[in-house]
Design a protein around this motif. Structure first.
Motif, PDB file in Angstrom:
ATOM      1  N   HIS A 120     -21.914  78.034  55.746  1.00 42.90           N
ATOM      2  CA  HIS A 120     -21.613  78.782  54.535  1.00 42.90           C
ATOM      3  C   HIS A 120     -20.226  78.484  54.000  1.00 42.90           C
ATOM      4  O   HIS A 120     -19.235  78.592  54.706  1.00 42.90           O
ATOM      5  CB  HIS A 120     -21.790  80.275  54.778  1.00 42.90           C
ATOM      6  CG  HIS A 120     -23.208  80.616  55.082  1.00 42.90           C
ATOM      7  ND1 HIS A 120     -24.209  80.467  54.152  1.00 42.90           N
ATOM      8  CD2 HIS A 120     -23.796  81.029  56.223  1.00 42.90           C
ATOM      9  CE1 HIS A 120     -25.362  80.799  54.708  1.00 42.90           C
ATOM     10  NE2 HIS A 120     -25.135  81.140  55.969  1.00 42.90           N
ATOM     11  N   THR A 168     -14.327  83.063  58.258  1.00 43.61           N
ATOM     12  CA  THR A 168     -14.906  82.676  59.534  1.00 43.61           C
ATOM     13  C   THR A 168     -13.990  83.082  60.683  1.00 43.61           C
ATOM     14  O   THR A 168     -12.840  82.688  60.722  1.00 43.61           O
ATOM     15  CB  THR A 168     -15.121  81.152  59.573  1.00 43.61           C
ATOM     16  OG1 THR A 168     -15.653  80.752  58.318  1.00 43.61           O
ATOM     17  CG2 THR A 168     -16.053  80.756  60.676  1.00 43.61           C
ATOM     18  N   SER A 207     -16.463  73.745  55.986  1.00 49.01           N
ATOM     19  CA  SER A 207     -17.908  73.984  55.872  1.00 49.01           C
ATOM     20  C   SER A 207     -18.539  72.970  54.917  1.00 49.01           C
ATOM     21  O   SER A 207     -19.644  72.476  55.167  1.00 49.01           O
ATOM     22  CB  SER A 207     -18.177  75.409  55.377  1.00 49.01           C
ATOM     23  OG  SER A 207     -17.648  76.348  56.287  1.00 49.01           O
ATOM     24  N   ASP A 235     -16.963  74.192  64.210  1.00 48.07           N
ATOM     25  CA  ASP A 235     -16.177  74.664  63.068  1.00 48.07           C
ATOM     26  C   ASP A 235     -15.177  75.694  63.594  1.00 48.07           C
ATOM     27  O   ASP A 235     -15.556  76.773  64.042  1.00 48.07           O
ATOM     28  CB  ASP A 235     -17.153  75.285  62.058  1.00 48.07           C
ATOM     29  CG  ASP A 235     -16.489  75.681  60.755  1.00 48.07           C
ATOM     30  OD1 ASP A 235     -15.264  75.519  60.614  1.00 48.07           O
ATOM     31  OD2 ASP A 235     -17.204  76.180  59.871  1.00 48.07           O
TER      32      ASP A 235
HETATM   33 MG    MG Z   1     -15.897  77.555  56.518  1.00 48.82          MG
END
Ligand code: MG
Ligand code: GTP
Length: 196
Positions: free
Chosen positions: A51, A59, A37, A75
């Motif tokens: 975030h 996540t 991130s 991501d």
């Molecule tokens: Mg992350």
């Protein structure tokens, strides 16, 4: 790339939710807490758009960030310690595997490793897996601000040796706090975007 417009298009939990566009995609993979991130935020010039957290394994979705309508950063949830049930982790592993092996829009994978230490067995497995599937890979060694400059070359060769990375895999040392390596990472991404 000059980035002004970014949009978290979708946090997908299944394939039907992936964006239905032809825009090239670059995936970010790496252990929980390695700095995915943080790297995303530096690349898109935002402080905390993706975030970050000190709590690993948060996540649990594939997050698609649309950057200037030209590229998606995807991501991918951190491997290592997912604080979820075994069943959930398996479902998740399948989804990631499917995404990485079957997604037509995918142009390359950025694998992050913690540059303070040698890559872990998980990191090595991931790298070998990416090579097996012929996915163009960039290794980014994160948190290099925590390593003294005189040791940077040594860390670089430790990463290369441990992963058994060949010369076609570039390795970039990166720091989210200092924004070191940002231009080189962007250059690699732009090179991949131009390649079908
Ligand atoms: Mg992350
Ligand atoms: N000093 C330093 N800290 C960093 C760097 N990159 C990330 N961190 C810190 O490491 C922690 C984890 O960073 P994240 O970017 O949230 O890591 P992540 O890979 O997205 O983690 P998950 O989403 O849980 O998989 C945060 O506390 C960050 O501030 C870096 O380059 N230097």
């Amino acid at each position: 790339m000059e980035v002004n417009n970014v949009d978290l298009t979708i946090s997908a939990v299944s394939e039907e939710q992936y964006p239905q566009t032809k825009i090239p995609e670059i995936a970010l993979v790496g252990r929980s807490n390695v700095g995915k991130s943080s790297l995303t935020n530096v690349l898109i010039n935002r402080r905390n758009y993706a975030h970050t957290s000190s709590q690993p394994g948060k996540t649990q979705t594939l997050n698609f960030y649309n950057v200037e309508e030209q590229v998606y950063f995807v991501d991918v949830p951190g491997y290592g310690y997912a604080k979820v049930s075994k069943k959930e982790r398996e479902r998740f592993g399948k989804m990631i595997e499917q995404y990485l092996t079957q997604r037509e829009q995918l142009r390359g994978v950025i694998q992050l490793v913690d540059a303070r230490h040698a890559p872990t067995p998980d990191d090595v497995n991931m790298y070998k897996w990416l090579q097996y599937y012929n996915l163009p890979t960039l290794i980014v060694g994160t948190k290099i601000d925590k390593v003294k400059r005189s040791a940077w070359n040594r860390q670089l060769s430790t990463i290369k040796k441990t992963l058994e990375a060949d010369n076609s895999t570039p390795i970039i040392l990166f720091s989210a706090t200092e924004k070191k390596g940002k231009a080189d990472v962007w250059q690699w991404i732009e090179d991949r975007m131009g390649n079908n």
